[in-house]
Structures are given as structure tokens and as C-alpha cells.
Scaffold this motif. Structure first.
Motif, mmCIF file in Angstrom:
data_model
loop_
_atom_site.group_PDB
_atom_site.id
_atom_site.type_symbol
_atom_site.label_atom_id
_atom_site.label_comp_id
_atom_site.label_asym_id
_atom_site.label_seq_id
_atom_site.Cartn_x
_atom_site.Cartn_y
_atom_site.Cartn_z
ATOM 1 N N ARG A 166 14.696 -1.276 -23.444
ATOM 2 C CA ARG A 166 15.182 0.290 -23.308
ATOM 3 C C ARG A 166 13.928 1.520 -23.386
ATOM 4 O O ARG A 166 13.354 0.693 -24.432
ATOM 5 C CB ARG A 166 16.612 0.573 -24.029
ATOM 6 N N ILE A 167 14.460 1.896 -22.693
ATOM 7 C CA ILE A 167 13.097 3.186 -23.234
ATOM 8 C C ILE A 167 14.371 4.789 -22.774
ATOM 9 O O ILE A 167 15.310 4.784 -21.948
ATOM 10 C CB ILE A 167 12.562 3.505 -21.822
ATOM 11 N N SER A 168 13.976 5.572 -23.766
ATOM 12 C CA SER A 168 14.642 7.002 -23.462
ATOM 13 C C SER A 168 13.089 8.076 -24.313
ATOM 14 O O SER A 168 12.345 7.879 -24.381
ATOM 15 C CB SER A 168 15.300 6.514 -25.122
ATOM 16 N N GLY A 169 13.571 8.801 -23.800
ATOM 17 C CA GLY A 169 13.166 10.538 -23.763
ATOM 18 C C GLY A 169 12.041 10.259 -23.136
ATOM 19 O O GLY A 169 10.917 10.583 -23.175
ATOM 20 N N GLY A 170 11.664 9.117 -21.714
ATOM 21 C CA GLY A 170 10.320 9.120 -21.717
ATOM 22 C C GLY A 170 9.954 10.465 -20.567
ATOM 23 O O GLY A 170 10.423 10.910 -20.168
ATOM 24 N N GLU A 171 8.568 10.137 -20.288
ATOM 25 C CA GLU A 171 8.401 11.678 -19.291
ATOM 26 C C GLU A 171 6.906 10.573 -18.522
ATOM 27 O O GLU A 171 5.730 9.500 -19.216
ATOM 28 C CB GLU A 171 7.910 12.356 -19.867
ATOM 29 N N PHE A 172 6.632 10.911 -17.018
ATOM 30 C CA PHE A 172 6.011 10.447 -16.373
ATOM 31 C C PHE A 172 5.276 11.694 -15.620
ATOM 32 O O PHE A 172 5.905 12.273 -14.464
ATOM 33 C CB PHE A 172 6.795 8.935 -15.479
ATOM 34 N N LYS A 173 3.839 11.412 -15.793
ATOM 35 C CA LYS A 173 3.286 12.806 -14.993
ATOM 36 C C LYS A 173 2.387 12.033 -14.248
ATOM 37 O O LYS A 173 1.043 10.970 -14.251
ATOM 38 C CB LYS A 173 2.665 13.723 -15.679
ATOM 39 N N LEU A 174 2.675 12.388 -12.636
ATOM 40 C CA LEU A 174 1.604 12.007 -11.605
ATOM 41 C C LEU A 174 0.924 13.355 -10.870
ATOM 42 O O LEU A 174 1.897 13.767 -10.586
ATOM 43 C CB LEU A 174 2.637 11.200 -10.739
ATOM 44 N N THR A 175 -0.360 13.010 -10.764
ATOM 45 C CA THR A 175 -1.097 13.924 -9.839
ATOM 46 C C THR A 175 -1.001 13.211 -8.818
ATOM 47 O O THR A 175 -2.340 12.399 -9.038
ATOM 48 C CB THR A 175 -1.438 14.240 -10.367
ATOM 49 N N GLU A 176 -0.394 13.332 -7.608
ATOM 50 C CA GLU A 176 -1.235 12.953 -6.582
ATOM 51 C C GLU A 176 -1.319 13.686 -5.364
ATOM 52 O O GLU A 176 -1.232 14.299 -5.542
ATOM 53 C CB GLU A 176 0.398 11.739 -6.080
ATOM 54 N N SER A 177 -2.548 12.772 -4.518
ATOM 55 C CA SER A 177 -3.512 13.856 -2.903
ATOM 56 C C SER A 177 -3.190 12.509 -2.437
ATOM 57 O O SER A 177 -4.143 12.875 -1.474
ATOM 58 C CB SER A 177 -4.837 13.310 -3.781
ATOM 59 N N SER A 178 -1.889 12.299 -1.536
ATOM 60 C CA SER A 178 -1.496 11.154 -0.440
ATOM 61 C C SER A 178 -1.694 12.888 0.498
ATOM 62 O O SER A 178 -1.681 12.760 1.843
ATOM 63 C CB SER A 178 -0.502 10.781 -0.377
ATOM 64 N N SER A 179 -1.617 14.308 0.609
ATOM 65 C CA SER A 179 -1.049 14.909 1.199
ATOM 66 C C SER A 179 -2.405 15.738 1.104
ATOM 67 O O SER A 179 -2.927 16.678 2.225
ATOM 68 C CB SER A 179 -0.483 16.056 0.326
ATOM 69 N N GLY A 180 -3.606 16.053 0.465
ATOM 70 C CA GLY A 180 -5.169 16.251 0.743
ATOM 71 C C GLY A 180 -5.643 17.042 -0.243
ATOM 72 O O GLY A 180 -6.162 17.643 -0.724
ATOM 73 N N LYS A 181 -4.259 17.463 -0.863
ATOM 74 C CA LYS A 181 -3.843 18.400 -1.980
ATOM 75 C C LYS A 181 -3.349 18.123 -3.171
ATOM 76 O O LYS A 181 -2.369 16.842 -3.253
ATOM 77 C CB LYS A 181 -3.192 20.031 -1.555
ATOM 78 N N ALA A 182 -4.059 18.719 -4.188
ATOM 79 C CA ALA A 182 -3.453 17.190 -6.087
ATOM 80 C C ALA A 182 -2.299 17.991 -6.256
ATOM 81 O O ALA A 182 -2.133 19.041 -6.559
ATOM 82 C CB ALA A 182 -4.622 17.660 -6.915
ATOM 83 N N LEU A 183 -1.455 17.307 -5.686
ATOM 84 C CA LEU A 183 -0.043 17.588 -6.806
ATOM 85 C C LEU A 183 0.661 17.159 -7.643
ATOM 86 O O LEU A 183 0.788 15.953 -8.139
ATOM 87 C CB LEU A 183 1.184 17.778 -5.337
ATOM 88 N N PRO A 184 0.727 18.085 -9.240
ATOM 89 C CA PRO A 184 1.809 16.924 -10.323
ATOM 90 C C PRO A 184 3.159 17.010 -9.560
ATOM 91 O O PRO A 184 3.905 17.761 -9.427
ATOM 92 C CB PRO A 184 1.366 18.885 -10.992
ATOM 93 N N ARG A 185 3.694 16.313 -10.676
ATOM 94 C CA ARG A 185 4.803 16.214 -10.665
ATOM 95 C C ARG A 185 4.997 14.741 -11.539
ATOM 96 O O ARG A 185 4.621 14.846 -12.561
ATOM 97 C CB ARG A 185 5.261 14.555 -9.144
ATOM 98 N N THR A 186 6.316 15.475 -12.019
ATOM 99 C CA THR A 186 6.625 15.031 -13.614
ATOM 100 C C THR A 186 8.060 14.127 -13.511
ATOM 101 O O THR A 186 9.158 14.836 -12.980
ATOM 102 C CB THR A 186 6.842 16.178 -14.736
ATOM 103 N N LEU A 187 8.133 13.199 -14.390
ATOM 104 C CA LEU A 187 9.783 12.480 -14.093
ATOM 105 C C LEU A 187 9.531 12.656 -15.832
ATOM 106 O O LEU A 187 9.359 11.643 -16.136
ATOM 107 C CB LEU A 187 9.132 11.312 -13.571
ATOM 108 N N SER A 188 10.403 13.607 -16.095
ATOM 109 C CA SER A 188 11.015 13.790 -17.779
ATOM 110 C C SER A 188 13.297 13.014 -17.570
ATOM 111 O O SER A 188 13.159 13.022 -16.684
ATOM 112 C CB SER A 188 10.503 15.011 -17.897
ATOM 113 N N GLY A 189 13.216 13.313 -19.034
ATOM 114 C CA GLY A 189 14.342 12.682 -19.494
ATOM 115 C C GLY A 189 14.516 11.226 -19.399
ATOM 116 O O GLY A 189 15.433 11.062 -18.669
ATOM 117 N N LEU A 190 13.769 10.595 -18.681
ATOM 118 C CA LEU A 190 13.373 8.836 -18.561
ATOM 119 C C LEU A 190 14.293 8.397 -19.800
ATOM 120 O O LEU A 190 14.033 8.028 -20.962
ATOM 121 C CB LEU A 190 11.986 8.543 -18.338
#
Length: 978
Positions: A390-414
Motif C-alpha cells: 500500500r502507498i498513501s499520500g504519494g507524490e511523483f514529480k516528473l519534468t519531461e522534455s519530449s516536446s523540446g521544452k522542460a515541462l513539470p508534471r505532478t501526480l499527487s495524492g497517490l
């Protein structure tokens, strides 16, 4: 009989015996008194001499009255005179009498006070024979002594060990210190460890067979982590059972343990553990089992070697841990991870930076094959089972650059729950996941996972995903800006691989909804596409078979804008941005089948900015459907749409098409009814040079596209067309549009035309609008250049209605001319906007003599008093007399004189003929006379059309007849006007 008594010992001998006993007692007393001193003085030197051991012994005290032995501070030193083993005191209280009777070592108490063990791991030996062996300072110091101990002879029977019993065995205030002298980062290197405040109580210690003694151990690890253990122990066999606990163990000092495998610094965190253990004798030695295990890690923080944090968690707990060494099994009831936070970066090459944290492992090739038995033992796998994660209250922050520009994405409340996993990896385990993407979009997954071969199946529910997030990925592909829109979906996902890891299944089924989609054209930042709601249902995508099926797509209130720029290029053509070095993919396109696409209350806006003024039209209330859409050659979709242009003019679209194949096919019929022609003023201004003041347009268009060849058939009906002001345009043709309208308009003010267009889509300058206007312009030019041909086609008459040939000198209409005029009048009645110009013509050279003869006849008629016809001259004596009288009056001589001069007989026809010619030529005929003849012909024509055919006189105009010597025909020329 006399009894003989034994002779008593002499007093002297008895005295000697007593002296000897006293001496022995004194010697024994002296020996016991001096032995500790002897040992203290001679034992360290003897050990140093023979075994190289550096031993310091404290004071040895023996109490004979109450048997006890104490030993003061003592130490075993290394070569640098640093203590390896030391203690402050040792207290032994023997039970001498019981030991003598039982032939055993029995102690009432054995207490070790403040013992110290300084254990140091040394560098590996450079000796090849001992390479890889673990070396410690203590084992190295005792090696000579241990080497002197003879090995047991296997041929000799084993003897029972000496019985040792200690009623109270204790260690007080002990300390164990471990130091690794190797280089930091060496395999197995551990930071210095200290086990202080060590206390051990082992009451009832005994070496008797099958005797377990209770024990209790407590200590402090690294001055902060309490260590406790208690249970039972058989010191002779090593068997026993008990419980062990360790709390508040700092994790940072243990980082070198995983340094060979992970490039990670565990800079913060504490560990606590507890377990129950059991040690028992097995077939191959000592078997061990761990149960009721629990491992808790609190407040962990992981950083990269360069110091940047990439992960942290509040709590990681493993409960219900069970390990069985003999059965080679591991079982964990639950793993609970609370508030984990992970930060990662995905670069433009789809490489995840977390993979850099793994240290590549290399295994050396073995020098030779191990024995068969050893290979089988090594190959025996462990059985393991993890019942729940079990995982509770998780957060995953991913900065991805597949578009050529660094974009932050956050999956919270995991929130994640994973069911049972085990070494039986082919079994499915339930998986549940909940989370929020960037604080807006809810993401849920419920399904199952199979580790090997990998398979993931389940339902994905996603809600409120902003489509604006897609903009960076579209930035370099399309000239659009996704301004707004929310995506929701409910899909089922099935992914599976085979034993080799190759993808064996990829299926997505379900539905998608899009709300409030708003897309801008980045060229002008204006609305390009807008959909109130899009509902897609019955989706089934098979990635292995490359098939896409959709049951239904519903578009509610869609809006689209198509524009032609000032340069004549459509905005649709410019949406796809060029990408340098972009090569076309040779992968086969998936097979597509869409059962139907429905539209409700749609709106299509078309604007042509290349015109002045600009042309804008809206097709609103667009409803209908397109069924059976596919990219299979030979299959056509069914189109059926209806709407209104500019709110009031109905439009329908029917037909079939397949535009998804390499050679597109189109067969469509479009019908517009009662379009306001004022809307088309930009086109009429540009191409015709006139604005449109009034009119309505209805069209039935049939277009067929086969490959690149386009053909169109346009039935056009125009009502009540009125042109407005004339507008200057360089592209306009110089056409008399008023006349064209009058020619084409029937009695009801209706124009009907059929225009056929053709074109090749491969032509670089292809434009359907240009083709249409070219065809229309040619049609109008033809109508204007041959208007009477058009009128003749309306009545079935001849095409030469524009001219009426007359008899020379005669202004009267012949029956054939009247027939032509009758048909012409009929056509003019059907074109009430037309007016007609009538211009009379003469044959200047041939009709002048005729007019002179006619004038001579009028002169002769005055003489005779009756009409004169020179054609009847030889039959009319009175006319012959009048001719002679007229000749004499004109030339002052009689006909006789003319006969003598011409040598003709008097009263001969030849003489009279010459006299008539001479008189005719003397008649004065001016251009006015010829004009009057032409005018009479025009007037007679108008009179016939008005009086006989009933045309309005105001529609007919008699033009002035200007006589010229170059005129060669006697006729009436008709021209049309509006």
C-alpha cells in the motif's frame, strides 16, 4: 598365650611427619598466595615470546576464606599498543566443594565488568592463497595461538565436554566498537559502529547437553539506537529462540552497504526493527527461522551523489516478515509506504534520470564449472510472497522534455494498493491506483498485474484533464493553440508481453468525452475550432492488429473556421508546420472504421480574405451524420447533413466519400436554397466589378472526385438579381453584366444556369473557387457575345435573330422576316428586363439607283396623274408619252434628237430605255434619302413588334441610321440592352 602389642612410632619420627605436613601446608599456602603474582609477572611475557600477543593483566586477587577470584583491568593490545580486548574487572565465585564432587566447573557467579572489544576489519591479504578472505585485527593477532592448537583426531572417539555451570553469568557496561580500515566504498564497507551500554544476563548457564538458558541482552547502538534481545539459548548447540528489537537506527551511516549497487546518499532517516527467531538443529547444520518481523523506516530522504534530493518518505513499514532458511522461503504480510515523494526527469530522448542511479553490475566468468551438486544447490530458488503493498499520500514529480521544452508534471495524492505477489510470477495480482495530475485531473485505475510474462489489465477512469497541456507537444507540429478543453475518459487497458518480452497484446476499449474545446489559430489568435462537447463511445483499438474501431462520435455545437488568406492560401493548408529533416514513416497505417459521426447544432464559417471587401459566410444549425467511415479501399461513407446559411437559407449535403485512402473518392450532392446574394458582393466586386444590391441564390451541386480528378455539375438558380454600384477591381472582367442579367433572367426574374467544372488536384495552382468563377465568367461572356443564340434556344428559333435582311429599296417586312420577329418577340416576353435596339441599314451602291428610279416614277406619276411603274413602260403608252415629256423638259430636246445621236429608231424600246437611264441618273438622291429608307425599315420592325406582337414600345428603341458608302447590306440590325 601372650599378646604382642605393636611398637608405637617413635616420637622423633612422628615429629618429622608433623613437620613435613606443616611444611607442605605452608608451601601450598605460599603457592596459592604467590600464584597470581607469578601469573601476572610471567604469563604476558610468555605469550609475547611464543605467540606475539601483547597482554596486560591487572591485579589478581584470590580469597581462600570465601572462595573468589577477581582480576583487575586487563587488555590484549595490538602492535600499536592499542587495546583490542579489554575489561576493567572479572569476578568469579566458584563452588569448590560441588565442583570437586561433580568433577565439573561450577560457579556461583561470573561477572565481566566494562568489557571492550575493538574490532577492526583489515585490508585483504595480498597473498593469492588467501585472496578474498575477510581479515580482522583480533583474528590476525590470535592466529599464531590458534594455529598451535592441534586439530582433533577424527579417529579418536569424541569425549563429553567438561561440564560448566554458572548460576549467574553477567556482562556489565560493555562496549563493542567496529571499524573498517579499508577505503570507503569498498564492497561491504560500513561506517564505524559502536555498541555501548552492553548488558548481558545469562542465569543458569550450563554446558550440559540439551540445556537452554534464558538470557537478556540490552545495548545502545551508536549512542542512540536501543537494542534489546531476550529468549533462550543452548550454548553448546547454538539452538534457541527469542525476540530481538532495534530502534532509532540512523540510516545515513549504512549508506556504504548499498554504494556498490546504487548511486544514492540516504542522508536522513531512522530504522526500527523487531522480530522473533528460532534456531534449531537440522540435517545440514543449524536451521533458522524468523517470524513476526517488522521493519519500519521513518523520515527517509534520498539524494543524488551531487546532493540533489530525488526521493523522500514519511514512513516505510514491512510487517509480518517471516524467513525460513531451511525451506528457503520469505513471506511479508504488508508493505506500507506513507507520503513518498519522488522527483525525476525525462529528457527529449525518453531517458529517465532515475536509471542513472543504478550501478551496472558485472559478473566475472568462472574459471571452471562448479561441481554438479554445487550447481544444483545454487540453482535452488527461494520461495517468496508479498501479500499486500500500500502507498498513501504519494507524490511523483516528473519534468519531461519530449516536446523540446522542460515541462513539470505532478501526480499527487497517490493511493496505491497492490495485491499478493510471489515467486509464482504468472499469477495475477489486483492493482488499484488513485491520484490527481497537476492538482486538476483525477486518475483512477483498477485492474490486475502479472509480473512475468508482464501483463497489465484494468479499467482507467480519468476526469478533468486540461487539453491545454497538449500545447507544448503541438507547438512545433501545428499552427494552433489549444486554449481550453477538458478530457474525461473511461477505458479498459490490456497490455501483455510474451516470454521473450515482445509485445503480444495492446488493446484499449472504452469512451472519451471532451468538454469546452477551444482551439485558436496562432497566425491571427482567432478561434479556429470550438466544440461544446464531444462524446466518443465504442472505442476499440488493437495495437497488434493495427485496427481502430469507433461506434459513435457525437459533436455538440461544433464550430470550425476555414479562411483564404490575402495570398490565396487556406488556413487549413498552413496548419501543419514543416519539420526539418522529418522523414515520412513507412509503417503501415492502422485500419480505421468509424460507424458514425454525428453533428448537432454545428457552425461552419468560411471567409475569403483575398477579396475586397472580405467574404464571410456562416453555415449554422448544421445537423446530420457521416456513417461507415473507413480507410478500406472500395468502401464509401454515407453523408447526410442539413443546415442553414446565414440563419435562413437551407443547405443539405448528401452522398458518399472515402477521403482516408491514397486515392480519395468523393460523390456528394450539395443543395443551397435562397441564399442572399448580397453575401457574395466580395466575389462579384472582385471578379465582376459590381456590388450586388439584391437577389437570392439556390444551387444544386454534384461533385465527384476520383483519385486526383475532380468534376462538378452546378445547377444554379438566381432570383431577382440586381446589381449595385460599380467597383474598380483589377481582376474584374469588362462585361456588360446588366445585359447578361437581362438575357438570363426570365419573366419572373429568375436566372437558371448549369455550370460544369473540372480540375486536377495535383496542379499547383488548383483552386475550386477560381475554376468556378472562370466557368461562370466564360458562360456570361458567351451569353453576352451571342445573346440572340441564347434567345433562340429559349424559343427553338434560328440563331440569326439579330439581323433582318430587306429587299433592295424596300422598307417593308417580308413574311419570313415577320416569322423571325414573332419568335424574337416570344423570347423577349420571357426576358422582360431586356430592351432591344433597332437600326436600319442600306446597300449604299445598289440601293441608290433604285431610289433614283423610284423618284423618276414619282415624277412620271405627276405627269400621267396615275401611279407609274417603269417595269410596265412598254405596255403603257401614257407612260411612254410622259417619259418623252419629262426627257424634253429636262434636257431641252426631244427623243428624236436623242435617237439621231444614238442612232436608234424612234419609238423603239431601246431608245426609251436609254431615255429612262438618263432621266434616272438626273434624279438627286442624297444620304438623307438613304437614311430615310433605313429608318423606315427600323420603324416598320418596331411597329410589327408593338402592334402585332404586343411588346411594350418602351422596350424597343429605333436607333439613328447613319448611312455610309461602305454599307453593303440592306437590313435591320438588332441589338439587346438592359
Amino acid at each position: 598365650m601372650e599378646t604382642v602389642m605393636p611398637k608405637p612410632l617413635s616420637v622423633r619420627l612422628l615429629r618429622y611427619v608433623l613437620y613435613l605436613c606443616a611444611a607442605l601446608l605452608v608451601s601450598l599456602t605460599i603457592l596459592l598466595w604467590q600464584a597470581p603474582g607469578l601469573i601476572q609477572r610471567h604469563l604476558p611475557g610468555w605469550l609475547a615470546k611464543h605467540y606475539g600477543l601483547h597482554l596486560t593483566l591487572g591485579e589478581i586477587a584470590v580469597n581462600l576464606r570465601s572462595p573468589a577470584l577477581t582480576l583487575g583491568p586487563s587488555a590484549l593490545l595490538d602492535d600499536q599498543q592499542q587495546p583490542m580486548v579489554a575489561f576493567e574487572g572479572l569476578r568469579l565465585i566458584p563452588r569448590v566443594k560441588e565442583s570437586w564432587h561433580q568433577r565439573a566447573l561450577l560457579f556461583e557467579e561470573a561477572t565481566l565488568i566494562k568489557p571492550v572489544l575493538n574490532l577492526t576489519r583489515l585490508e585483504e591479504s595480498k597473498d593469492k592463497a588467501h585472496k578474498g578472505e575477510v581479515r580482522f585485527n583480533l583474528t590476525e593477532a590470535l592466529a599464531p595461538l590458534l594455529a598451535s592448537v592441534p586439530a582433533p583426531d577424527p579417529a579418536q572417539p569424541l569425549t563429553a565436554p567438561l561440564l560448566v555451570q554458572i548460576d549467574k553469568l553477567a556482562v556489565e557496561q560493555g562496549r563493542l566498537q567496529y571499524l573498517d580500515s579499508r577505503k570507503r566504498g569498498s564492497p561491504g564497507w560500513v561506517a564505524p559502529l559502536t555498541l555501548g551500554d552492553l548488558a548481558l544476563q545469562l542465569p543458569g548457564f550450563s554446558t550440559a547437553k540439551a540445556h537452554s538458558s534464558p538470557y537478556r541482552l540490552s545495548a545502545t547502538l551508536n549512542q542512540q539506537s536501543p537494542l534489546k534481545a531476550e529468549g533462550e539459548l543452548d550454548v553448546m548447540t547454538g539452538t534457541g529462540k527469542g525476540q530481538v528489537s532495534l530502534g532509532k537506527l540512523a540510516l545515513a551511516p549504512l549508506a556504504p552497504l548499498w554504494a556498490p549497487y546504487l548511486r544514492v546518499n540516504l542522508t536522513r532517516g531512522e530504522a526500527s526493527a523487531e522480530l522473533a527467531y528460532r534456531l534449531s538443529l537440522g540435517k545440514q547444520g543449524l536451521d533458522w527461522q524468523l517470524s513476526k518481523g517488522k521493519l519500519v523506516l521513518n523520515n527517509g530522504q534520498l539524494k543524488r551523489l551531487k546532493g540533489a534530493e530525488f526521493a523522500r518518505f514519511n514512513r516505510l513499514a514491512l510487517t509480518g516478515i517471516m524467513l525460513d532458511g531451511s525451506k528457503q522461503s520469505l513471506s511479508v504480510d504488508t508493505i506500507v509506504l506513507k507520503a513518498p515523494a519522488i522527483t525525476a526527469t525525462l529528457d527529449d530522448k525518453q531517458q529517465l534520470d532515475l536509471s542513472d542511479l543504478l550501478v551496472p553490475q558485472t559478473s566475472a566468468e568462472p574459471a571452471g564449472k562448479p561441481p554438479k551438486k554445487a550447481r544444483q544447490t545454487a540453482a535452488k530458488p527461494w520461495r517468496w510472497q508479498l501479500k499486500q503493498t500500500r502507498i498513501s499520500g504519494g507524490e511523483f514529480k516528473l519534468t519531461e522534455s519530449s516536446s523540446g521544452k522542460a515541462l513539470p508534471r505532478t501526480l499527487s495524492g497517490l493511493e496505491l494498493t497492490l495485491g499478493a505477489l510471489s515467486n509464482a510470477t504468472a499469477q495475477a495480482s489486483p492493482l488499484s491506483l488513485r491520484g490527481t495530475l497537476d492538482g486538476q485531473s483525477q486518475l483512477n485505475f483498477d485492474g490486475t498485474i502479472i509480473p512475468t510474462p508482464f501483463a497489465l489489465r484494468g479499467e482507467i477512469r480519468q476526469q478533468g484533464l486540461p487539453l491545454g497541456w497538449a500545447q507544448p507537444y503541438l507547438q512545433d507540429l501545428l499552427r494552433v493553440k489549444v486554449q481550453d478543453g477538458l478530457l474525461s475518459s473511461r477505458t479498459k487497458l490490456a497490455i501483455a508481453t510474451d516470454a521473450t518480452g515482445a509485445l503480444s497484446q495492446l488493446e484499449v476499449t472504452g469512451s472519451f468525452d471532451v468538454d469546452k474545446l477551444h482551439v485558436l489559430d496562432r497566425a491571427d489568435n482567432q478561434r479556429l475550432l470550438q466544440i461544446e462537447r464531444l462524446e466518443l463511445s465504442g472505442l476499440h483499438y488493437d495495437g497488434i492488429r493495427q485496427q481502430l474501431k469507433i461506434d459513435d462520435i457525437l459533436l455538440r455545437k461544433p464550430y470550425a473556421r476555414i479562411e483564404i488568406s490575402e495570398e490565396g492560401i487556406t488556413n487549413v493548408q498552413q496548419l501543419l508546420l514543416p519539420r526539418p529533416g522529418n522523414k515520412a514513416s513507412h509503417d503501415p497505417a492502422p485500419r480505421i472504421f468509424i460507424d458514425q459521426v454525428r453533428t448537432e447544432q454545428g457552425n461552419l464559417r468560411f471567409a475569403d480574405r483575398s477579396l475586397s471587401p472580405e467574404f464571410v459566410v456562416d453555415i449554422a444549425s448544421l445537423n446530420g451524420q457521416n456513417r461507415h467511415i473507413s480507410n478500406n479501399p472500395g468502401q464509401h461513407s454515407e453523408l447526410s447533413f442539413s443546415g442553414k446559411v446565414d440563419r435562413y437559407a437551407p443547405v443539405t449535403i448528401r452522398g458518399g466519400a472515402n477521403l482516408l485512402i491514397d486515392d480519395p473518392v468523393l460523390d456528394v450532392a450539395v443543395a443551397f436554397t435562397n441564399l442572399e446574394l448580397t453575401t457574395f458582393t466580395p466575389y462579384s466586386s472582385t471578379y465582376a466589378g459590381y456590388a450586388i444590391d439584391k437577389g437570392q441564390l439556390s444551387m444544386k451541386l454534384n461533385y465527384r472526385l476520383q483519385g486526383k480528378r475532380l468534376e462538378g455539375d452546378n445547377d444554379i438558380t438566381i432570383k431577382k438579381l440586381q446589381l449595385g454600384e460599380k467597383i474598380k477591381s483589377e481582376q474584374a472582367r469588362d462585361l456588360p453584366l446588366g445585359l447578361a442579367i437581362a438575357l438570363l433572367s426570365d419573366a419572373s426574374g429568375v436566372i437558371k444556369m448549369n455550370l460544369k467544372v473540372k480540375g486536377d488536384l495535383d496542379q499547383p495552382n488548383f483552386s475550386l473557387g477560381n475554376i468556378f468563377w472562370d466557368v461562370l465568367g466564360n458562360t456570361l461572356s458567351k451569353a453576352i457575345s451571342s445573346p440572340f443564340s441564347l434567345l433562340a434556344s429559349l424559343t427553338g428559333g434560328t440563331k440569326d435573330l439579330d439581323e433582318l435582311p430587306f429587299l433592295l429599296g424596300d422598307p417593308s417586312l417580308t413574311p419570313s422576316q415577320q416569322t423571325k420577329l414573332t419568335k424574337l418577340a416570344q423570347a423577349l416576353k420571357e426576358r422582360p428586363k431586356l430592351s432591344m435596339n433597332i437600326r436600319g441599314k442600306v446597300n449604299f451602291n445598289e440601293e441608290r439607283p433604285i431610289l433614283q428610279r423610284q423618284k423618276l416614277e414619282r415624277v412620271l406619276a405627276k405627269i400621267t396623274g396615275a401611279p407609274a411603274d417603269l417595269g410596265l413602260l412598254e405596255q403603257d403608252p401614257a407612260l411612254q408619252a410622259a417619259l418623252g415629256e419629262a426627257y424634253e423638259a429636262k434636257f431641252k430636246e426631244d427623243l428624236g434628237s436623242l435617237a439621231d445621236r444614238l442612232k436608234l429608231a424612234e419609238q423603239s424600246p431601246a431608245l426609251r430605255a436609254q431615255a429612262m437611264i438618263l432621266l434616272r441618273d438626273q434624279q438627286l438622291i442624297t444620304a438623307k434619302s438613304l437614311r430615310n429608307l433605313a429608318m423606315r425599315r427600323a420603324q416598320n420592325t418596331k411597329e410589327y413588334l408593338v402592334d402585332t406582337q404586343g411588346l411594350a414600345p418602351e422596350r424597343l428603341f429605333v436607333l439613328d441610321s447613319q448611312v455610309k458608302e461602305t454599307d453593303k447590306e440592306a437590313k435591320v440590325v438588332l441589338t439587346l440592352d438592359n
